[in-house]
Design a protein around this motif. Structure first.
Motif, PDB file in Angstrom:
ATOM      1  N   ALA A  95       0.820  -1.210   0.000  1.00  0.00           N
ATOM      2  CA  ALA A  95       0.000   0.000   0.000  1.00  0.00           C
ATOM      3  C   ALA A  95       0.856   1.263   0.000  1.00  0.00           C
ATOM      4  CB  ALA A  95      -0.932   0.003   1.222  1.00  0.00           C
ATOM      5  N   TYR A  96       1.960   1.226   0.725  1.00  0.00           N
ATOM      6  CA  TYR A  96       2.832   2.404   0.772  1.00  0.00           C
ATOM      7  C   TYR A  96       3.752   2.505  -0.440  1.00  0.00           C
ATOM      8  CZ  TYR A  96       1.448   3.937   5.410  1.00  0.00           C
ATOM      9  OH  TYR A  96       0.737   4.441   6.479  1.00  0.00           O
ATOM     10  N   LEU A  97       3.900   1.436  -1.172  1.00  0.00           N
ATOM     11  CA  LEU A  97       4.787   1.447  -2.337  1.00  0.00           C
ATOM     12  C   LEU A  97       4.364   2.509  -3.345  1.00  0.00           C
ATOM     13  CD1 LEU A  97       7.225   0.117  -3.681  1.00  0.00           C
ATOM     14  CD2 LEU A  97       5.643  -1.513  -4.729  1.00  0.00           C
ATOM     15  N   GLU A  98       3.073   2.648  -3.556  1.00  0.00           N
ATOM     16  CA  GLU A  98       2.585   3.647  -4.504  1.00  0.00           C
ATOM     17  C   GLU A  98       2.879   5.066  -4.016  1.00  0.00           C
ATOM     18  OE1 GLU A  98      -1.533   4.887  -6.776  1.00  0.00           O
ATOM     19  OE2 GLU A  98      -1.385   2.898  -5.897  1.00  0.00           O
ATOM     20  N   LEU A  99       2.794   5.273  -2.717  1.00  0.00           N
ATOM     21  CA  LEU A  99       3.055   6.607  -2.158  1.00  0.00           C
ATOM     22  C   LEU A  99       4.531   6.985  -2.289  1.00  0.00           C
ATOM     23  CD1 LEU A  99       1.748   9.027  -0.780  1.00  0.00           C
ATOM     24  CD2 LEU A  99       2.059   7.867   1.413  1.00  0.00           C
ATOM     25  N   VAL A 100       5.405   6.002  -2.315  1.00  0.00           N
ATOM     26  CA  VAL A 100       6.837   6.272  -2.505  1.00  0.00           C
ATOM     27  C   VAL A 100       7.081   6.942  -3.862  1.00  0.00           C
ATOM     28  CG1 VAL A 100       9.110   5.173  -2.779  1.00  0.00           C
ATOM     29  CG2 VAL A 100       7.606   4.461  -0.950  1.00  0.00           C
ATOM     30  N   ALA A 101       6.184   6.738  -4.801  1.00  0.00           N
ATOM     31  CA  ALA A 101       6.317   7.347  -6.130  1.00  0.00           C
ATOM     32  C   ALA A 101       5.602   8.693  -6.220  1.00  0.00           C
ATOM     33  CB  ALA A 101       5.759   6.398  -7.190  1.00  0.00           C
ATOM     34  N   GLY A 102       5.179   9.238  -5.093  1.00  0.00           N
ATOM     35  CA  GLY A 102       4.434  10.489  -5.091  1.00  0.00           C
ATOM     36  C   GLY A 102       5.263  11.700  -5.479  1.00  0.00           C
ATOM     37  N   ASP A 103       4.588  12.837  -5.538  1.00  0.00           N
ATOM     38  CA  ASP A 103       5.216  14.092  -5.951  1.00  0.00           C
ATOM     39  C   ASP A 103       6.015  14.755  -4.828  1.00  0.00           C
ATOM     40  OD1 ASP A 103       3.965  13.838  -8.459  1.00  0.00           O
ATOM     41  OD2 ASP A 103       2.159  14.840  -7.719  1.00  0.00           O
ATOM     42  N   ASP A 104       5.560  14.599  -3.609  1.00  0.00           N
ATOM     43  CA  ASP A 104       6.132  15.290  -2.455  1.00  0.00           C
ATOM     44  C   ASP A 104       7.267  14.461  -1.843  1.00  0.00           C
ATOM     45  OD1 ASP A 104       6.586  16.163   0.235  1.00  0.00           O
ATOM     46  OD2 ASP A 104       4.571  17.022   0.327  1.00  0.00           O
ATOM     47  N   ALA A 105       8.459  15.048  -1.779  1.00  0.00           N
ATOM     48  CA  ALA A 105       9.627  14.333  -1.244  1.00  0.00           C
ATOM     49  C   ALA A 105       9.425  13.929   0.206  1.00  0.00           C
ATOM     50  CB  ALA A 105      10.881  15.193  -1.384  1.00  0.00           C
ATOM     51  N   ALA A 106       8.768  14.759   0.995  1.00  0.00           N
ATOM     52  CA  ALA A 106       8.531  14.417   2.405  1.00  0.00           C
ATOM     53  C   ALA A 106       7.595  13.212   2.512  1.00  0.00           C
ATOM     54  CB  ALA A 106       7.945  15.613   3.148  1.00  0.00           C
ATOM     55  N   LEU A 107       6.598  13.134   1.638  1.00  0.00           N
ATOM     56  CA  LEU A 107       5.702  11.979   1.642  1.00  0.00           C
ATOM     57  C   LEU A 107       6.417  10.717   1.166  1.00  0.00           C
ATOM     58  CD1 LEU A 107       2.245  13.284   0.362  1.00  0.00           C
ATOM     59  CD2 LEU A 107       2.939  12.665   2.690  1.00  0.00           C
ATOM     60  N   ARG A 108       7.308  10.868   0.203  1.00  0.00           N
ATOM     61  CA  ARG A 108       8.090   9.710  -0.249  1.00  0.00           C
ATOM     62  C   ARG A 108       8.905   9.146   0.909  1.00  0.00           C
ATOM     63  NH1 ARG A 108       9.058  13.049  -4.845  1.00  0.00           N
ATOM     64  NH2 ARG A 108      11.201  13.384  -4.162  1.00  0.00           N
ATOM     65  N   LYS A 109       9.520  10.021   1.684  1.00  0.00           N
ATOM     66  CA  LYS A 109      10.305   9.580   2.838  1.00  0.00           C
ATOM     67  C   LYS A 109       9.398   8.925   3.878  1.00  0.00           C
ATOM     68  CE  LYS A 109      13.494  11.180   6.406  1.00  0.00           C
ATOM     69  NZ  LYS A 109      14.252  12.312   6.945  1.00  0.00           N
ATOM     70  N   TYR A 110       8.269   9.548   4.136  1.00  0.00           N
ATOM     71  CA  TYR A 110       7.296   9.001   5.081  1.00  0.00           C
ATOM     72  C   TYR A 110       6.877   7.587   4.666  1.00  0.00           C
ATOM     73  CZ  TYR A 110       2.916   8.511   7.652  1.00  0.00           C
ATOM     74  OH  TYR A 110       1.906   8.054   8.445  1.00  0.00           O
ATOM     75  N   ALA A 111       6.569   7.428   3.396  1.00  0.00           N
ATOM     76  CA  ALA A 111       6.131   6.121   2.892  1.00  0.00           C
ATOM     77  C   ALA A 111       7.250   5.091   2.969  1.00  0.00           C
ATOM     78  CB  ALA A 111       5.631   6.257   1.457  1.00  0.00           C
ATOM     79  N   ALA A 112       8.464   5.491   2.640  1.00  0.00           N
ATOM     80  CA  ALA A 112       9.600   4.562   2.715  1.00  0.00           C
ATOM     81  C   ALA A 112       9.813   4.092   4.153  1.00  0.00           C
ATOM     82  CB  ALA A 112      10.860   5.221   2.163  1.00  0.00           C
ATOM     83  N   LEU A 113       9.685   4.995   5.104  1.00  0.00           N
ATOM     84  CA  LEU A 113       9.818   4.619   6.513  1.00  0.00           C
ATOM     85  C   LEU A 113       8.673   3.707   6.958  1.00  0.00           C
ATOM     86  CD1 LEU A 113      11.085   7.980   8.037  1.00  0.00           C
ATOM     87  CD2 LEU A 113      12.392   5.860   7.731  1.00  0.00           C
ATOM     88  N   ALA A 114       7.468   3.982   6.472  1.00  0.00           N
ATOM     89  CA  ALA A 114       6.323   3.132   6.803  1.00  0.00           C
ATOM     90  C   ALA A 114       6.534   1.724   6.254  1.00  0.00           C
ATOM     91  CB  ALA A 114       5.031   3.733   6.255  1.00  0.00           C
ATOM     92  N   MET A 115       7.081   1.629   5.050  1.00  0.00           N
ATOM     93  CA  MET A 115       7.373   0.315   4.467  1.00  0.00           C
ATOM     94  C   MET A 115       8.424  -0.412   5.297  1.00  0.00           C
ATOM     95  SD  MET A 115       7.404   1.324   0.432  1.00  0.00           S
ATOM     96  CE  MET A 115       7.919  -0.302  -0.111  1.00  0.00           C
ATOM     97  N   GLN A 116       9.454   0.309   5.698  1.00  0.00           N
ATOM     98  CA  GLN A 116      10.514  -0.285   6.506  1.00  0.00           C
ATOM     99  C   GLN A 116       9.943  -0.824   7.824  1.00  0.00           C
ATOM    100  OE1 GLN A 116      13.538   2.516   7.699  1.00  0.00           O
ATOM    101  NE2 GLN A 116      15.003   0.895   8.141  1.00  0.00           N
ATOM    102  N   GLU A 117       9.076  -0.055   8.448  1.00  0.00           N
ATOM    103  CA  GLU A 117       8.461  -0.486   9.705  1.00  0.00           C
ATOM    104  C   GLU A 117       7.588  -1.720   9.500  1.00  0.00           C
ATOM    105  OE1 GLU A 117       6.400   2.923  11.223  1.00  0.00           O
ATOM    106  OE2 GLU A 117       8.265   4.027  11.552  1.00  0.00           O
ATOM    107  N   ALA A 118       6.846  -1.758   8.393  1.00  0.00           N
ATOM    108  CA  ALA A 118       5.986  -2.910   8.111  1.00  0.00           C
ATOM    109  C   ALA A 118       6.817  -4.180   7.924  1.00  0.00           C
ATOM    110  CB  ALA A 118       5.124  -2.641   6.874  1.00  0.00           C
ATOM    111  N   VAL A 119       7.918  -4.066   7.215  1.00  0.00           N
ATOM    112  CA  VAL A 119       8.786  -5.227   7.015  1.00  0.00           C
ATOM    113  C   VAL A 119       9.392  -5.667   8.344  1.00  0.00           C
ATOM    114  CG1 VAL A 119      10.917  -6.031   5.909  1.00  0.00           C
ATOM    115  CG2 VAL A 119       9.254  -4.715   4.593  1.00  0.00           C
TER     116      VAL A 119
END
Length: 159
Positions: A95-119
């Protein structure tokens, strides 16, 4: 940035489903497993609340949680609870993978961290080496037929 709001909405829907699923896991487990489920529940609830704030701050209207969600299984044993938790976290990563491709760099970082936490949460429930890129469809192995597409991970869905 409407694309980001849509991506945030998809992540929010997955978080709503994760909160529901971990509530069920926590109600059906005891001891260390319940403790892990409670920690996961709290983490997903915090992410859900952050996503609601992000959506509202971008002029969107966050979706409310469904009354119930269709889950891939209802845990009746500790092994079922672990299996469901691992599936939840795989779905969250997707679910967060798509957000990593977003326009906002801060949201990309947020999503990458959320993915890391999920793993990391998935690993805490079942220590095993997963795919090289969790959340992405697996690459076909050399021995497999190219006629069949790779399996797609699924997030818990509303029902």
């Amino acid at each position: 940035m409407s694309g980001d709001v849509e991506r945030l909405g998809k992540a929010l829907a997955a978080e709503h489903a994760a909160v529901f699923a971990y509530g069920l896991i926590g109600a059906r487990t005891t001891g260390a497993l319940r403790s892990k489920a409670t920690q996961a529940f709290d983490a997903h609830r915090a992410r859900r609340d952050q996503l609601r704030t992000f959506i509202t701050g971008r002029g969107g209207r966050p979706a409310e949680a469904e009354a119930s969600y269709s889950l891939p299984l209802v845990p009746s044993t500790p092994a079922d609870a672990v299996r469901l938790a691992v599936q939840i976290e795989a779905g969250m990563t997707a679910a967060y993978l798509e957000l990593v491709a977003g326009d906002d760099a801060a949201l990309r970082k947020y999503a990458a961290l959320a993915m890391q936490e999920a793993v990391a949460r998935s690993y805490a429930f079942r220590p095993a080496v997963g795919t090289a890129f969790p959340g992405m469809p697996g690459a076909a192995s050399p021995a497999s037929s190219s006629a069949s597409p790779p399996a797609s991970p699924s997030a818990p869905t509303g029902g």
